[in-house]
Design a protein around this motif. Structure first.
Motif, PDB file in Angstrom:
ATOM      1  N   LYS A 109       1.847 -27.346 -12.369  1.00  0.00           N
ATOM      2  CA  LYS A 109       1.943 -25.877 -11.888  1.00  0.00           C
ATOM      3  C   LYS A 109       3.470 -26.243 -10.409  1.00  0.00           C
ATOM      4  CE  LYS A 109      -2.469 -23.328 -10.650  1.00  0.00           C
ATOM      5  NZ  LYS A 109      -3.412 -22.533  -9.994  1.00  0.00           N
ATOM      6  N   GLN A 110       3.803 -27.046 -11.264  1.00  0.00           N
ATOM      7  CA  GLN A 110       5.404 -27.522 -10.252  1.00  0.00           C
ATOM      8  C   GLN A 110       6.168 -26.587 -10.758  1.00  0.00           C
ATOM      9  OE1 GLN A 110       5.673 -32.076 -10.646  1.00  0.00           O
ATOM     10  NE2 GLN A 110       8.681 -31.514 -10.271  1.00  0.00           N
ATOM     11  N   VAL A 111       6.043 -26.495 -11.577  1.00  0.00           N
ATOM     12  CA  VAL A 111       7.279 -25.446 -12.998  1.00  0.00           C
ATOM     13  C   VAL A 111       6.745 -23.650 -12.759  1.00  0.00           C
ATOM     14  CG1 VAL A 111       9.008 -24.612 -14.404  1.00  0.00           C
ATOM     15  CG2 VAL A 111       8.287 -26.991 -14.290  1.00  0.00           C
ATOM     16  N   CYS A 112       8.054 -23.090 -11.830  1.00  0.00           N
ATOM     17  CA  CYS A 112       7.041 -21.695 -12.429  1.00  0.00           C
ATOM     18  C   CYS A 112       8.208 -20.730 -12.189  1.00  0.00           C
ATOM     19  CB  CYS A 112       6.957 -21.260 -10.351  1.00  0.00           C
ATOM     20  SG  CYS A 112       7.779 -20.823  -8.906  1.00  0.00           S
ATOM     21  N   TYR A 113       8.208 -19.585 -12.994  1.00  0.00           N
ATOM     22  CA  TYR A 113       9.095 -19.021 -13.170  1.00  0.00           C
ATOM     23  C   TYR A 113       9.658 -17.315 -11.781  1.00  0.00           C
ATOM     24  CZ  TYR A 113       9.601 -18.832 -18.535  1.00  0.00           C
ATOM     25  OH  TYR A 113       9.022 -19.491 -19.731  1.00  0.00           O
ATOM     26  N   LEU A 114      10.338 -17.756 -11.624  1.00  0.00           N
ATOM     27  CA  LEU A 114      11.049 -17.805  -9.737  1.00  0.00           C
ATOM     28  C   LEU A 114      10.365 -15.941  -9.608  1.00  0.00           C
ATOM     29  CD1 LEU A 114      13.820 -18.783  -8.395  1.00  0.00           C
ATOM     30  CD2 LEU A 114      11.061 -18.813  -7.930  1.00  0.00           C
ATOM     31  N   LYS A 115      10.707 -14.993 -10.784  1.00  0.00           N
ATOM     32  CA  LYS A 115      10.768 -13.244 -10.724  1.00  0.00           C
ATOM     33  C   LYS A 115       9.420 -13.306 -10.486  1.00  0.00           C
ATOM     34  CE  LYS A 115      11.510  -9.496 -13.760  1.00  0.00           C
ATOM     35  NZ  LYS A 115      12.098  -9.183 -15.018  1.00  0.00           N
ATOM     36  N   ASN A 116       8.702 -14.617 -11.152  1.00  0.00           N
ATOM     37  CA  ASN A 116       7.544 -13.572 -10.186  1.00  0.00           C
ATOM     38  C   ASN A 116       6.084 -13.809  -9.433  1.00  0.00           C
ATOM     39  OD1 ASN A 116       6.965 -12.701 -13.143  1.00  0.00           O
ATOM     40  ND2 ASN A 116       7.042 -14.963 -14.062  1.00  0.00           N
ATOM     41  N   VAL A 117       7.134 -15.014  -8.997  1.00  0.00           N
ATOM     42  CA  VAL A 117       6.715 -14.870  -7.188  1.00  0.00           C
ATOM     43  C   VAL A 117       7.408 -14.728  -5.917  1.00  0.00           C
ATOM     44  CG1 VAL A 117       5.237 -17.065  -8.227  1.00  0.00           C
ATOM     45  CG2 VAL A 117       8.146 -17.374  -6.999  1.00  0.00           C
ATOM     46  N   ILE A 118       9.010 -14.021  -6.034  1.00  0.00           N
ATOM     47  CA  ILE A 118       9.387 -13.188  -4.908  1.00  0.00           C
ATOM     48  C   ILE A 118       8.705 -11.839  -4.939  1.00  0.00           C
ATOM     49  CG2 ILE A 118      11.616 -12.082  -5.070  1.00  0.00           C
ATOM     50  CD1 ILE A 118      11.677 -15.230  -5.180  1.00  0.00           C
ATOM     51  N   LYS A 119       8.777 -11.451  -3.652  1.00  0.00           N
ATOM     52  CA  LYS A 119       8.314 -10.433  -2.696  1.00  0.00           C
ATOM     53  C   LYS A 119       9.066  -9.412  -2.033  1.00  0.00           C
ATOM     54  CE  LYS A 119       3.520 -12.581  -1.736  1.00  0.00           C
ATOM     55  NZ  LYS A 119       3.365 -12.922  -1.074  1.00  0.00           N
ATOM     56  N   TYR A 148      13.696 -20.540 -13.598  1.00  0.00           N
ATOM     57  CA  TYR A 148      12.590 -21.775 -13.011  1.00  0.00           C
ATOM     58  C   TYR A 148      13.136 -22.694 -11.878  1.00  0.00           C
ATOM     59  CZ  TYR A 148      13.534 -25.897 -15.441  1.00  0.00           C
ATOM     60  OH  TYR A 148      14.995 -26.843 -15.579  1.00  0.00           O
ATOM     61  N   TYR A 149      11.825 -22.682 -10.687  1.00  0.00           N
ATOM     62  CA  TYR A 149      11.819 -23.288 -10.050  1.00  0.00           C
ATOM     63  C   TYR A 149      11.167 -24.088  -9.753  1.00  0.00           C
ATOM     64  CZ  TYR A 149      12.002 -24.906  -5.022  1.00  0.00           C
ATOM     65  OH  TYR A 149      11.610 -25.006  -3.411  1.00  0.00           O
ATOM     66  N   ASP A 150      12.039 -25.899 -10.117  1.00  0.00           N
ATOM     67  CA  ASP A 150      10.922 -26.833  -9.672  1.00  0.00           C
ATOM     68  C   ASP A 150      10.622 -27.241  -9.143  1.00  0.00           C
ATOM     69  OD1 ASP A 150       9.493 -29.056 -10.939  1.00  0.00           O
ATOM     70  OD2 ASP A 150      11.381 -30.225 -12.183  1.00  0.00           O
ATOM     71  N   ASP A 151       9.305 -28.021  -8.118  1.00  0.00           N
ATOM     72  CA  ASP A 151       9.553 -28.614  -6.301  1.00  0.00           C
ATOM     73  C   ASP A 151       7.373 -28.486  -6.745  1.00  0.00           C
ATOM     74  OD1 ASP A 151       8.267 -28.771  -4.271  1.00  0.00           O
ATOM     75  OD2 ASP A 151       9.867 -27.552  -3.153  1.00  0.00           O
ATOM     76  N   PRO A 152       7.048 -30.291  -6.630  1.00  0.00           N
ATOM     77  CA  PRO A 152       6.221 -30.296  -7.178  1.00  0.00           C
ATOM     78  C   PRO A 152       4.672 -29.683  -5.651  1.00  0.00           C
ATOM     79  CG  PRO A 152       7.474 -31.731  -5.655  1.00  0.00           C
ATOM     80  CD  PRO A 152       8.211 -31.373  -6.607  1.00  0.00           C
ATOM     81  N   GLU A 153       5.660 -28.765  -4.675  1.00  0.00           N
ATOM     82  CA  GLU A 153       4.609 -29.035  -3.117  1.00  0.00           C
ATOM     83  C   GLU A 153       4.836 -27.833  -3.107  1.00  0.00           C
ATOM     84  OE1 GLU A 153       6.699 -31.286  -0.231  1.00  0.00           O
ATOM     85  OE2 GLU A 153       6.266 -33.529  -1.202  1.00  0.00           O
ATOM     86  N   GLN A 154       6.130 -26.849  -3.289  1.00  0.00           N
ATOM     87  CA  GLN A 154       5.969 -25.563  -3.230  1.00  0.00           C
ATOM     88  C   GLN A 154       6.260 -24.923  -3.843  1.00  0.00           C
ATOM     89  OE1 GLN A 154       7.489 -25.004   1.105  1.00  0.00           O
ATOM     90  NE2 GLN A 154       9.647 -25.889   0.428  1.00  0.00           N
ATOM     91  N   THR A 155       6.229 -24.735  -5.421  1.00  0.00           N
ATOM     92  CA  THR A 155       6.844 -24.038  -6.124  1.00  0.00           C
ATOM     93  C   THR A 155       6.538 -22.446  -5.287  1.00  0.00           C
ATOM     94  OG1 THR A 155       7.623 -23.539  -8.815  1.00  0.00           O
ATOM     95  CG2 THR A 155       5.195 -23.569  -7.697  1.00  0.00           C
ATOM     96  N   GLU A 156       5.322 -22.001  -5.807  1.00  0.00           N
ATOM     97  CA  GLU A 156       6.144 -20.163  -5.021  1.00  0.00           C
ATOM     98  C   GLU A 156       5.932 -19.783  -3.897  1.00  0.00           C
ATOM     99  OE1 GLU A 156       1.940 -18.539  -6.250  1.00  0.00           O
ATOM    100  OE2 GLU A 156       1.509 -19.705  -7.481  1.00  0.00           O
ATOM    101  N   ASN A 157       6.978 -21.502  -3.160  1.00  0.00           N
ATOM    102  CA  ASN A 157       7.053 -20.881  -1.757  1.00  0.00           C
ATOM    103  C   ASN A 157       8.974 -20.311  -0.878  1.00  0.00           C
ATOM    104  OD1 ASN A 157       4.528 -20.050  -0.405  1.00  0.00           O
ATOM    105  ND2 ASN A 157       4.325 -22.398  -0.297  1.00  0.00           N
ATOM    106  N   PHE A 158       9.438 -20.256  -2.789  1.00  0.00           N
ATOM    107  CA  PHE A 158      10.921 -20.700  -3.244  1.00  0.00           C
ATOM    108  C   PHE A 158      11.869 -19.921  -1.806  1.00  0.00           C
ATOM    109  CE2 PHE A 158      15.177 -18.876  -4.323  1.00  0.00           C
ATOM    110  CZ  PHE A 158      15.431 -19.391  -4.834  1.00  0.00           C
ATOM    111  N   GLU A 159      10.874 -18.320  -1.522  1.00  0.00           N
ATOM    112  CA  GLU A 159      11.781 -18.000  -0.455  1.00  0.00           C
ATOM    113  C   GLU A 159      12.083 -18.582   0.699  1.00  0.00           C
ATOM    114  OE1 GLU A 159      10.293 -13.559   0.398  1.00  0.00           O
ATOM    115  OE2 GLU A 159       9.766 -14.189  -1.890  1.00  0.00           O
TER     116      GLU A 159
END
Length: 209
Positions: free
Chosen positions: A16-26, A37-48
């Motif tokens: 879960k460290q890597v996510c396709y950003l398009k699917n988590v942006i609100k 993709y965004y690579d972050d081991p702590e908050q990958t789904e909190n790119f915003e």
């Protein structure tokens, strides 16, 4: 072969460290292309949270293309960070009210540098900072901890504070050809069939795909 599913939040099973950003942006003012993709081991789904001073009333957009790789710690400063600079003081008195709103800047008085645009196949390294209104061209690489204050040409490698061009990945003619080919706009089937050419440095072979 058909490639990974671009609609998956986490395209690497069990990782879960890597996510396709398009699917988590609100935020509707952040637009991201497929496979970026965004690579972050702590908050990958909190790119915003990494997109700072992005106030809806300002109206600027962060636009990121396809197949970009964004490392942990990358931050984008948006136009809402700007203060009026034409007066004696740059202090934003108006935001605190109590009568100080009387000096609210008129439309057009605050600096506005437009949308921030990251084109396609861009790699932005760890802890880089991208300032408002910057355009980073296709195929560019931004080195770790760079501060990008001006546009980055396609297929340039930039680094430093402020970031400057260190070298180009290809010569002028080759860059023009790659821009024309725009492989990132091919169908996923064609991309999958031609992966060996896309990851090689043989532009002629890619052009004949």
């Amino acid at each position: 072969m058909h490639g990974p599913n671009p609609q998956e939040k986490h395209p690497m099973p069990g990782f879960k460290q890597v996510c396709y950003l398009k699917n988590v942006i609100k935020n509707p003012n952040i637009i991201v292309g497929d496979y970026t993709y965004y690579d972050d081991p702590e908050q990958t789904e909190n790119f915003e949270d990494s997109v700072l001073y992005h106030f809806p009333f300002v109206g600027d957009k962060l636009i990121i293309g396809k197949f970009c790789a964004i490392a942990r710690g990358v931050q984008f400063i948006m136009n809402g960070a700007n203060h009026k600079m034409s007066g004696i003081s740059t202090y934003p008195f108006q935001i605190f009210g109590g009568g100080w709103e009387a000096v609210t800047p008129a439309a057009g008085e605050l600096p506005f540098k437009g949308d921030t645009v990251i084109e396609n196949d861009v790699w932005i390294g760890y802890d880089a900072l991208v300032m408002p209104g910057v355009r980073i061209g296709n195929g560019a690489i931004v080195s770790s901890r760079s501060v990008v204050v001006s546009d980055v040409p396609p297929y340039a490698i930039v680094g430093g504070n402020p970031a400057r061009v260190l070298k180009y990945r290809f010569d002028e003619t080759e860059i023009a050809r790659l821009q024309e080919l725009a492989w990132w706009d091919w169908s996923v089937e064609k991309i999958t069939e031609n992966l060996k050419n896309i990851v090689s440095n043989d532009i002629q072979a890619l052009a004949q795909s």
